[in-house]
Design a protein around this motif. Structure first.
Motif, mmCIF file in Angstrom:
data_model
loop_
_atom_site.group_PDB
_atom_site.id
_atom_site.type_symbol
_atom_site.label_atom_id
_atom_site.label_comp_id
_atom_site.label_asym_id
_atom_site.label_seq_id
_atom_site.Cartn_x
_atom_site.Cartn_y
_atom_site.Cartn_z
ATOM 1 N N ILE A 245 0.971 -1.286 0.170
ATOM 2 C CA ILE A 245 -0.108 0.076 -0.178
ATOM 3 C C ILE A 245 1.252 1.212 -0.368
ATOM 4 C CG2 ILE A 245 -2.167 1.443 1.776
ATOM 5 C CD1 ILE A 245 -2.116 -1.519 2.493
ATOM 6 N N ILE A 246 0.842 2.330 -0.859
ATOM 7 C CA ILE A 246 1.803 3.452 -1.210
ATOM 8 C C ILE A 246 1.400 4.677 -2.119
ATOM 9 C CG2 ILE A 246 4.067 3.931 -2.184
ATOM 10 C CD1 ILE A 246 4.515 0.927 -3.247
ATOM 11 N N PRO A 247 1.238 5.408 -0.652
ATOM 12 C CA PRO A 247 0.010 6.512 -0.811
ATOM 13 C C PRO A 247 0.698 7.392 -1.783
ATOM 14 C CG PRO A 247 -0.263 5.909 1.456
ATOM 15 C CD PRO A 247 0.513 4.587 0.990
ATOM 16 N N ASP A 248 1.977 7.176 -1.648
ATOM 17 C CA ASP A 248 1.833 8.607 -2.832
ATOM 18 C C ASP A 248 2.706 8.015 -3.625
ATOM 19 O OD1 ASP A 248 4.465 11.328 -2.927
ATOM 20 O OD2 ASP A 248 5.110 9.962 -4.100
ATOM 21 N N ALA A 249 2.154 8.835 -5.791
ATOM 22 C CA ALA A 249 2.508 8.314 -6.651
ATOM 23 C C ALA A 249 3.286 8.353 -7.407
ATOM 24 C CB ALA A 249 1.317 9.592 -7.444
ATOM 25 N N LEU A 251 6.635 7.688 -5.097
ATOM 26 C CA LEU A 251 7.028 6.864 -4.503
ATOM 27 C C LEU A 251 6.023 5.231 -5.246
ATOM 28 C CD1 LEU A 251 8.769 5.791 -2.486
ATOM 29 C CD2 LEU A 251 6.742 5.640 -1.066
ATOM 30 N N ARG A 252 5.242 5.557 -5.769
ATOM 31 C CA ARG A 252 3.795 3.754 -6.346
ATOM 32 C C ARG A 252 5.250 3.714 -7.461
ATOM 33 N NH1 ARG A 252 -0.884 5.437 -5.265
ATOM 34 N NH2 ARG A 252 -0.611 5.666 -7.513
ATOM 35 N N ALA A 253 5.395 5.027 -8.293
ATOM 36 C CA ALA A 253 5.960 4.913 -9.418
ATOM 37 C C ALA A 253 6.804 4.229 -9.853
ATOM 38 C CB ALA A 253 5.573 5.811 -10.049
ATOM 39 N N ARG A 254 8.250 4.740 -8.248
ATOM 40 C CA ARG A 254 9.382 3.949 -8.615
ATOM 41 C C ARG A 254 9.556 2.703 -7.729
ATOM 42 N NH1 ARG A 254 10.114 9.010 -5.514
ATOM 43 N NH2 ARG A 254 11.002 7.580 -3.314
#
Length: 380
Positions: A245-249, A251-254
């Motif tokens: 679960i990764i709220p920041d877009a 960080l999620r893309a990385r």
């Protein structure tokens, strides 16, 4: 609904890591963290229905599965997550290795506190990062953070803080004040926190609810990667389904970029089981927790009577962390294995002289194992 946790399926008749380690020997395996209970009826029924369909083509998570997870997290942990925050994975170990790969640069340091689930200690090197650690400290009734040692251990090139919450192996449910200290530390040092919360559904102390670190506030959510799975709570580890679960877009893309070409799609049967577990597994989980609380009391009583051994009461998980340093045993794991009980050695967790005991088993098995340990100590 009644569930029979006293029944012991014969796991020696099928391939499996837990019982297979001691094949042909009279050793009760209380080591690796899977339970000796059959999966919930709702999960088994969902799997049967999918098997009856007969086709197992490639698939991704579907809307009702996503909704079951989102609803479950809100219900069980008062955490409202968005569908786009979910990244599906074949396992939590994959998840924190990916975090090491996605955060920072080769050569940077990654922090975790010991003792800790052993794959935490190898993940940084797998990803060309440098491991740094500080020890948790044993208080009068529970293990706690050594805050000064933790802050001093963090280096200028530390980019990732790897957390285990609830904690494996010490069984802590970190409270709101501890979590806020961790969040403030991450904010002040500009760290990403990868929080392995795979045991979040196994809180035994009803007055100590699990709080996801990322649920504290938007600031820590933006720098968090939370890893969860149904595998421990509903005892389906080898179906290989987990999620980040990764709220920041950004960080999620990385994180997704780090997955490319190396992380396979999740097992379709694992996805089916996950939906059933989060949607329909609540009654089974409640009954399981009551049973595990009874097993915990058996462990606490038995260990208190074992000369040279002691333990703190685990607040969560089905794992007891046994301090054997006053026992005079040169190799506690080998000693108890010779007595017919297979336990996890503390050395791979970063703390020699300790053992991890898995009490997620029928009471007859647990009582037999604890009796063997007591007799071995009394007659050595």
């Amino acid at each position: 609904m009644d569930f029979d946790f006293d029944r012991q399926p014969d796991r020696r008749t099928v391939p499996g890591e837990k019982w297979g380690r001691y094949a042909g020997r009279d050793v009760l395996p209380l080591w690796v963290a899977d339970m000796d209970f059959t999966a919930p009826p709702a999960v088994l029924e969902a799997l049967r229905e999918r098997l009856d369909h007969g086709i197992f083509g490639y698939t991704d998570a579907w809307p009702s599965l996503t909704e079951a997870v989102i609803t479950g997290l809100a219900r069980d942990h008062a955490w409202q997550v968005e569908a786009e925050w979910l990244v599906w994975l074949p396992g939590v170990v994959t998840g924190f290795n990916l975090a090491c790969r996605a955060v920072g640069q080769p050569g940077d340091s990654v922090f975790t506190a010991t003792p800790i689930y052993p794959p935490f200690l190898s993940a940084p090197d797998n990803c060309e990062r440098r491991l740094i650690t500080a020890p948790l400290v044993e208080g009068p009734t529970r293990w706690e953070w050594d805050r000064q040692a933790t802050e001093q251990a963090l280096a200028g090139d530390t980019r990732l803080f790897m957390l285990c919450s609830p904690h494996n192996p010490v069984g802590r449910v970190f409270d709101q004040e501890e979590l806020q200290w961790l969040a403030d530390l991450a904010q002040g040092r500009d760290l990403v926190v990868c929080s392995d919360e795979i045991h979040c559904g196994l809180v035994l102390d009803e007055d100590k609810p699990h709080v996801p670190l990322a649920a504290l506030n938007p600031e820590i959510a933006r720098r968090s990667i939370t890893l969860m799975a149904p595998s421990k709570t509903w005892n389906i580890p080898a179906l290989y389904c987990a999620f980040a679960i990764i709220p920041d877009a950004g960080l999620r893309a990385r994180y997704r970029r780090a997955m490319r070409g190396i992380v396979p799609h999740v097992n379709v049967l694992g996805l089916v089981a996950t939906e059933a577990a989060y949607r329909d597994g609540g009654a089974w989980r409640s009954a399981l927790l009551d049973y595990l609380r009874g097993n915990r009391e058996r462990v606490m009583e038995a260990v208190a009577a074992m000369p040279g051994l002691r333990t703190n009461r685990p607040e969560a998980t089905y794992l007891a962390w046994l301090d054997c340093r006053d026992s005079g045993l040169a190799d506690p794991a080998a000693f108890f294995e010779a007595a017919g009980v297979g336990l996890s050695d503390g050395r791979p967790f970063g703390l020699p002289g300790f053992l991890r005991l898995n009490f997620g088993c029928p009471r007859a098995t647990l009582d037999d194992a604890l009796g063997r340990m007591q007799r071995a100590l009394a007659t050595r």
